[in-house]
Scaffold this active site. Sequence first.
Site, PDB file in Angstrom:
ATOM      1  N   LYS A 138       0.841  -1.188   0.000  1.00  0.00           N
ATOM      2  CA  LYS A 138       0.000   0.000   0.000  1.00  0.00           C
ATOM      3  C   LYS A 138       0.877   1.240   0.000  1.00  0.00           C
ATOM      4  O   LYS A 138       1.988   1.155   0.515  1.00  0.00           O
ATOM      5  CB  LYS A 138      -0.960   0.041   1.197  1.00  0.00           C
ATOM      6  CG  LYS A 138      -0.398  -0.321   2.571  1.00  0.00           C
ATOM      7  CD  LYS A 138       0.754   0.401   3.186  1.00  0.00           C
ATOM      8  CE  LYS A 138       0.735   1.873   3.407  1.00  0.00           C
ATOM      9  NZ  LYS A 138       1.970   2.379   4.068  1.00  0.00           N
ATOM     10  N   TYR A 223      -4.397   4.262   6.346  1.00  0.00           N
ATOM     11  CA  TYR A 223      -4.920   3.323   7.351  1.00  0.00           C
ATOM     12  C   TYR A 223      -6.234   3.836   7.943  1.00  0.00           C
ATOM     13  O   TYR A 223      -7.136   3.052   8.251  1.00  0.00           O
ATOM     14  CB  TYR A 223      -3.898   3.096   8.471  1.00  0.00           C
ATOM     15  CG  TYR A 223      -2.745   2.227   8.055  1.00  0.00           C
ATOM     16  CD1 TYR A 223      -2.849   0.839   8.094  1.00  0.00           C
ATOM     17  CD2 TYR A 223      -1.545   2.775   7.619  1.00  0.00           C
ATOM     18  CE1 TYR A 223      -1.802   0.030   7.705  1.00  0.00           C
ATOM     19  CE2 TYR A 223      -0.485   1.977   7.234  1.00  0.00           C
ATOM     20  CZ  TYR A 223      -0.614   0.599   7.272  1.00  0.00           C
ATOM     21  OH  TYR A 223       0.429  -0.199   6.887  1.00  0.00           O
TER      22      TYR A 223
HETATM   23  P1  NAD Z   1      12.495   1.391   2.192  1.00  0.00           P
HETATM   24  O1  NAD Z   1      13.044   2.695   1.749  1.00  0.00           O
HETATM   25  O2  NAD Z   1      12.971   0.834   3.472  1.00  0.00           O
HETATM   26  O3  NAD Z   1      12.714   0.290   1.069  1.00  0.00           O
HETATM   27  C1  NAD Z   1      12.442   0.549  -0.292  1.00  0.00           C
HETATM   28  C2  NAD Z   1      13.260  -0.388  -1.150  1.00  0.00           C
HETATM   29  O4  NAD Z   1      13.035  -0.073  -2.515  1.00  0.00           O
HETATM   30  C3  NAD Z   1      14.777  -0.259  -0.892  1.00  0.00           C
HETATM   31  O5  NAD Z   1      15.345  -1.528  -0.810  1.00  0.00           O
HETATM   32  C4  NAD Z   1      15.276   0.478  -2.120  1.00  0.00           C
HETATM   33  O6  NAD Z   1      16.602   0.114  -2.451  1.00  0.00           O
HETATM   34  C5  NAD Z   1      14.301   0.014  -3.184  1.00  0.00           C
HETATM   35  N1  NAD Z   1      14.209   0.932  -4.309  1.00  0.00           N
HETATM   36  C6  NAD Z   1      14.089   0.544  -5.589  1.00  0.00           C
HETATM   37  N2  NAD Z   1      14.059   1.598  -6.398  1.00  0.00           N
HETATM   38  C7  NAD Z   1      14.189   2.692  -5.627  1.00  0.00           C
HETATM   39  C8  NAD Z   1      14.223   4.092  -5.900  1.00  0.00           C
HETATM   40  N3  NAD Z   1      14.134   4.584  -7.155  1.00  0.00           N
HETATM   41  N4  NAD Z   1      14.319   4.926  -4.855  1.00  0.00           N
HETATM   42  C9  NAD Z   1      14.380   4.481  -3.593  1.00  0.00           C
HETATM   43  N5  NAD Z   1      14.353   3.154  -3.274  1.00  0.00           N
HETATM   44  C10 NAD Z   1      14.259   2.271  -4.295  1.00  0.00           C
HETATM   45  O7  NAD Z   1      10.901   1.577   2.224  1.00  0.00           O
HETATM   46  P2  NAD Z   1       9.863   0.632   2.950  1.00  0.00           P
HETATM   47  O8  NAD Z   1       9.538   1.184   4.277  1.00  0.00           O
HETATM   48  O9  NAD Z   1      10.329  -0.759   2.864  1.00  0.00           O
HETATM   49  O10 NAD Z   1       8.552   0.849   2.039  1.00  0.00           O
HETATM   50  C11 NAD Z   1       8.389   0.200   0.798  1.00  0.00           C
HETATM   51  C12 NAD Z   1       6.897   0.057   0.492  1.00  0.00           C
HETATM   52  O11 NAD Z   1       6.281  -0.712   1.506  1.00  0.00           O
HETATM   53  C13 NAD Z   1       6.121   1.368   0.439  1.00  0.00           C
HETATM   54  O12 NAD Z   1       5.164   1.329  -0.575  1.00  0.00           O
HETATM   55  C14 NAD Z   1       5.450   1.455   1.788  1.00  0.00           C
HETATM   56  O13 NAD Z   1       4.246   2.193   1.794  1.00  0.00           O
HETATM   57  C15 NAD Z   1       5.182  -0.003   2.079  1.00  0.00           C
HETATM   58  N6  NAD Z   1       5.122  -0.301   3.521  1.00  0.00           N
HETATM   59  C16 NAD Z   1       4.065  -0.998   3.987  1.00  0.00           C
HETATM   60  C17 NAD Z   1       3.971  -1.290   5.335  1.00  0.00           C
HETATM   61  C18 NAD Z   1       2.829  -2.093   5.878  1.00  0.00           C
HETATM   62  O14 NAD Z   1       2.713  -2.221   7.086  1.00  0.00           O
HETATM   63  N7  NAD Z   1       2.002  -2.664   5.032  1.00  0.00           N
HETATM   64  C19 NAD Z   1       4.964  -0.858   6.204  1.00  0.00           C
HETATM   65  C20 NAD Z   1       6.055  -0.156   5.683  1.00  0.00           C
HETATM   66  C21 NAD Z   1       6.129   0.117   4.331  1.00  0.00           C
END
Ligand code: NAD
Length: 372
Positions: A138, A223
């Site tokens: 999401k 949420y």
């Molecule tokens: P994060 O920054 O920790 O991880 C993102 C990943 O994407 C990294 O490994 C990064 O290297 C990669 N990536 C690929 N292309 C990229 C670019 N152009 N720029 C930046 N990063 C790039 O983020 P996250 O917290 O893991 O969030 C990722 C997704 O998960 C989001 O859509 C977020 O909303 C979702 N999320 C959902 C929940 C949940 O509880 N459902 C919780 C946290 C995050």
Amino acid sequence: MNSRRDFLQKLGISALALHLAPLSGWTASKNNVEAPYEGRVLRVAIMGLGSYGTRVAEAMQSCVKAKLVGVISGTPSKIKDWQSKYGIPAKNCYNYENFDSIKNNPDIDAVYVITPNALHHGMVLRVAKAGKHVICEKPMAINAKEGQEMVDACKKANVKLLVGYRMHFEPKTLEVIRMRNSGEFGKILFFQGQCGFKIGDPTQWRLNKQLAGGGSMMDIGIYAINGSRYMTGEDPVWVTAQETKTDPEKFKEGVDETIQFQFGFPSGATASCLSTYNMNNLDRFFLDGEKGFAEMWPSTGYGPIQGRTHKGELTQPVTTHQTVQMEEMAAIVFDNKQPVVPVNGEEAVKDLKIIEAIYQAAKTGSKVVISL
Ligand code: NAD
């Protein structure tokens, strides 16, 4: 091989049973012993090995019906780390340039897209084209148009599109929904959803409109939006909204810091919600009906979720949300199981349409009609 999984299967205790157990005082009673799972296992490749991808990978180690078997990442060192940590073979490792060839890999059933929000759309279209089922985080996209294109692409490719709405499988949440459906709250009158946290590093992608698609609403306010729908059991028909911004340097144009919004529902019930990137301790739902209430606080964090109703404490088991989500998603993919609250692409497009209506209401200061 996953030794914990093997151990559990030999014991005949499903890891899901462990993850449904209360954190303390649980012992392997006769009732918790199940036959080993012999059904089809959903073999998943995770795309985007960041903080949430890591959380999902860890949670999947306790799954019986789903298994992490592959990775897609732009960082070779992360791929190497994950390979050795989770026993992932080289033939199941891809980067963002070559992952379309996953279509020729019979050992992967689904790709879980966990990249920054704005990248979900393009990645999901490519995964669908490769003929693999899609699980997407999401917000599913950064606007409803792209969301609908994702739904259409997956339909055309005859693959499932599921969204990481982990709360739709959370036991206390499901109990409140059950109580509402059975009339225990009476006619629903009001919902309050407060979702937010104080965000740190100003250079992160979550504060970059290009990658995030917006600000707190896309990330955490969603949420309250989705919660207002599953808690009341209705979809909103109008919205009013007010935005406040205390730090325009950190929260640039198009990146919302704080928005308060109000919904009206077809039954006449209303909701009052808050989405923010600038206050902590906001993870609270309140549902009020003519005959009773439910309060959840924390309501959508990783847990443990806590809550009470007019009948007393909610005592359903504490779970690892991502473990249960992946077990249930395996059943949705292979057995066509229908979850109590949908987790499909259409559900996500509704949230995206509502986000657009909230932004429009905040911008214009007028009441915006929502048609989903
Ligand atoms: P994060 O920054 O920790 O991880 C993102 C990943 O994407 C990294 O490994 C990064 O290297 C990669 N990536 C690929 N292309 C990229 C670019 N152009 N720029 C930046 N990063 C790039 O983020 P996250 O917290 O893991 O969030 C990722 C997704 O998960 C989001 O859509 C977020 O909303 C979702 N999320 C959902 C929940 C949940 O509880 N459902 C919780 C946290 C995050």
